[in-house]
Design an enzyme around this catalytic site. Structure first.
Site, PDB file in Angstrom:
ATOM      1  N   ASP A   1       8.609  -5.284  19.786  1.00  0.00           N
ATOM      2  CA  ASP A   1       8.720  -6.716  19.516  1.00  0.00           C
ATOM      3  C   ASP A   1       7.568  -7.490  20.158  1.00  0.00           C
ATOM      4  OD1 ASP A   1      10.498  -8.802  18.378  1.00  0.00           O
ATOM      5  OD2 ASP A   1      10.615  -9.481  20.462  1.00  0.00           O
TER       6      ASP A   1
ATOM      7  N   GLU B   1       5.134  -5.193  16.156  1.00  0.00           N
ATOM      8  CA  GLU B   1       5.346  -6.450  15.448  1.00  0.00           C
ATOM      9  C   GLU B   1       4.093  -7.304  15.626  1.00  0.00           C
ATOM     10  OE1 GLU B   1       8.266 -10.350  15.148  1.00  0.00           O
ATOM     11  OE2 GLU B   1       7.904  -9.374  17.069  1.00  0.00           O
TER      12      GLU B   1
ATOM     13  N   ASP C   1      14.120 -11.820  10.478  1.00  0.00           N
ATOM     14  CA  ASP C   1      13.345 -13.018  10.800  1.00  0.00           C
ATOM     15  C   ASP C   1      12.996 -13.862   9.576  1.00  0.00           C
ATOM     16  OD1 ASP C   1      13.169 -12.787  13.598  1.00  0.00           O
ATOM     17  OD2 ASP C   1      11.564 -11.305  13.434  1.00  0.00           O
TER      18      ASP C   1
END
Length: 585
Positions: free
Chosen positions: A324, A353, A419
């Site tokens: 992340d 990410e 997301d």
């Protein structure tokens, strides 16, 4: 020829070793300015006896440039080279930082690829090239053990808010592994499962325990072993950029200030630690005071986090990590991270990410892949009606030229995630458009990922609406759509050319929302025909051979006067194939 547009450097995505025998070369020219690009190659120590010409193919075109690409297999793993450019009667030679009107004496000033070293090869796990991922947010996928529900858990299927729990857990996933097997996926990506203060768990409190509302380490190990037994890999989500403000070392800094032994674990700008006018006195994820940012330049922090990464690989046997906010962590940490994880499990798959151009993380020393959000943005803009074929091919060609081929083969392609709004919602609820987008996902280069519930028609807007509970009542599932997903998954799994073959647009025109593109390897040639007009249409394109068949029906598709004419329903598609002989390949 327009020299100012020409570009090549002997490194990164422009000259790279694809395997121990092959170097890929790329060259950029102004769009429609050059007819041919040829690499003139040889060994710098014996040019005449090793001389070889490699014709580069126009592999991609965007709004401004043509991109030429071709493989070179030097006999002694090293090569010097120069490019010969042809346009009409004009010929030009491009050496390293210099142009020549005639062929210069080898090899002074030529480009060089000094040597193919095995240790320098970018080698993503082979299984990742074959993987079809399924993203699961455990609290929203399936409830298996109500006894561990947190207080205030909402009834399954209620409208979510930003903070509510629904009681999904690891036992719920374990109870539905056979559903995943039936769907056909062979890899799972879990959003965070470590102890945290929220249902989404991107605010980790304890990196070495499973959140008690999801289960425990024993259950996770059982789940991973069950998945492995059914041919499904499992990767976990790790948040190494920041933690929860309830993380014990951070609490110690809050209490003791600069006298805490953990004071340098975080980026503290001012004591005491507090939020002033919405801005924390310490660095955070965004400006969220409850998510303090780690100082990964601190040796103790690095040792702790690297130990976490190794622990779950060794103790549980997970197959990799999704990382992340990876772009906000220093590159030095990620290099150490790769070394530690790959030492524990050489075929672990590492996905960062990063939302934009990610080449600096994808040179073989950090990640194997990144979440390809630019891919989803362009695909949904096209199939949603926001651009024509020419614009779409231009954007996708630019994306392909961002990375070397082996990266493109495993880049993490998804059309939505936790997301973003749901796929069906982003396409206005139009299932026909969704199907075209899914066909493209499964016939394009890269590793595809499905967000849980998309396959049965789950809808939802931006967070929290996109994180609705999975629907398990069969009468409320779109089973026809589920069957379509299974068909596309099976097609990709059975055909290596759809996983590792070359990609190229054949037809993509200005003002026309229809496209034709190809995937091809040494054994089979696919062409995919897509009518994105919303009206019945006939797509036509010249084809040199007359041996095409429909992939789904095996029906023979004849050419007429050297062209294929394919009638398609509104938002229809056809996938054709032909087997290649050795001469064709």
């Amino acid at each position: 020829m327009f020299r100012e547009a020409m570009y090549h450097v002997p490194r990164d995505k422009w000259a790279y070793s694809y395997d121990l025998q092959t170097i890929h070369l790329r060259f950029r020219t102004k769009k429609n300015d050059v007819d041919r690009v040829t690499a003139l190659t040889g060994d710098k120590y014996d040019w005449n006896r090793t001389y070889f010409e490699a014709e580069l193919e126009k592999a991609a075109t965007d709004a401004y440039f043509d991109y030429w690409e071709g493989p070179v297999q030097p006999k002694f793993k090293r090569v010097a080279y120069i490019f010969r450019l042809s346009s009409g009667n004009e010929t030009l030679f491009k050496a390293d930082n210099e142009f020549h009107d005639g062929f210069p004496a080898p090899t002074g000033g030529f480009y060089e690829f000094p040597y193919i070293h095995a240790v320098d090869l970018f080698a993503a796990p082979d299984w990742a090239k074959k993987a079809i991922f399924y993203q699961i947010m455990p609290d929203r996928f399936a409830k298996g053990d109500p006894s561990i529900d947190p207080p205030g858990t909402l009834p399954w299927g209620a409208q979510p808010t930003l903070t509510d729990y629904f009681g999904g857990d690891l036992q719920g996933v374990l109870n539905h592994v056979d559903y995943l097997v039936e769907l056909g996926i062979n890899a799972i990506y879990f959003t965070p499962i470590f102890t945290a203060t929220t249902y989404h768990k991107y605010d980790t409190v304890d990196y070495k325990t499973i959140d008690p509302h999801l289960g425990d380490s024993t259950l996770l190990k059982q789940l991973v072993e069950t998945c492995h037994g059914k041919g499904i890999r499992v990767i976990l989500d790790a948040v190494f950029n920041h933690c929860s403000d309830q993380f014990p070392p951070f609490r110690d800094v809050v209490l003791k200030g600069p006298y805490s032994p953990y004071a340098d674990w975080f980026h503290v700008n001012q004591f005491p630690l507090e939020v002033q006018d919405g801005i924390p006195t310490y660095d955070t994820f965004g400006f969220y005071g409850n998510m303090p940012k780690f100082n990964t330049g601190n040796e103790e922090v690095r040792k702790y986090l690297l130990g976490v990464a190794k622990y779950w690989i060794k103790e549980i046997g997970v197959d990799g990590w999704r990382l992340d906010v990876a772009d906000e962590v220093d590159h030095h940490f990620w290099r150490e991270f790769r070394d530690v994880v790959k030492s524990a499990k050489p075929d672990a798959y590492l996905v960062g990410e990063v939302w934009s151009d990610s080449l600096s993380w994808l040179l073989g020393d950090q990640f194997d892949s990144v979440m390809n959000y630019p891919f989803s943005d362009k695909v949904l803009a096209f199939f949603g009606g926001g651009m024509d074929g020419y614009q779409f091919s231009s954007h996708m060609s630019s994306l392909l030229m961002r990375y070397p081929q082996q990266t493109n083969e495993v880049v993490f392609n998804m059309l939505c995630s936790h997301d973003t709004p749901r796929l069906l919602t982003r396409l206005g609820g139009d299932k026909r458009k969704l199907k075209l987008a899914i066909v493209f996902l499964f016939t394009y280069m890269g590793t595809p990922c499905i967000f849980y519930g998309d396959e049965i028609g789950l809808e939802g807007g931006a967070d929290p609406d996109c994180r609705k509970c999975m629907e398990w009542e069969p009468t409320k599932q779109d089973r026809e759509l589920h069957s379509f997903y299974r068909l596309m998954i099976m097609l990709r799994k059975r055909n290596p050319a759809l996983r590792g073959g070359r990609f190229r647009f054949l037809m993509a025109e200005s003002g026309n929302p229809c496209i034709v593109y190809e995937r091809i390897d040494d054994h089979i040639h696919f062409t995919i025909w897509m009518n994105n007009t919303g009206q019945p249409n006939i797509l036509s394109h010249p084809m040199e051979t007359n041996d095409w068949r429909d992939t789904l029906t095996s029906e023979s598709i004849p050419t007429t006067d050297g062209r294929l004419a394919i009638p398609l329903d509104a938002y229809g598609y056809r996938i054709l194939y032909r087997n290649l002989s050795s001469a064709d390949a």
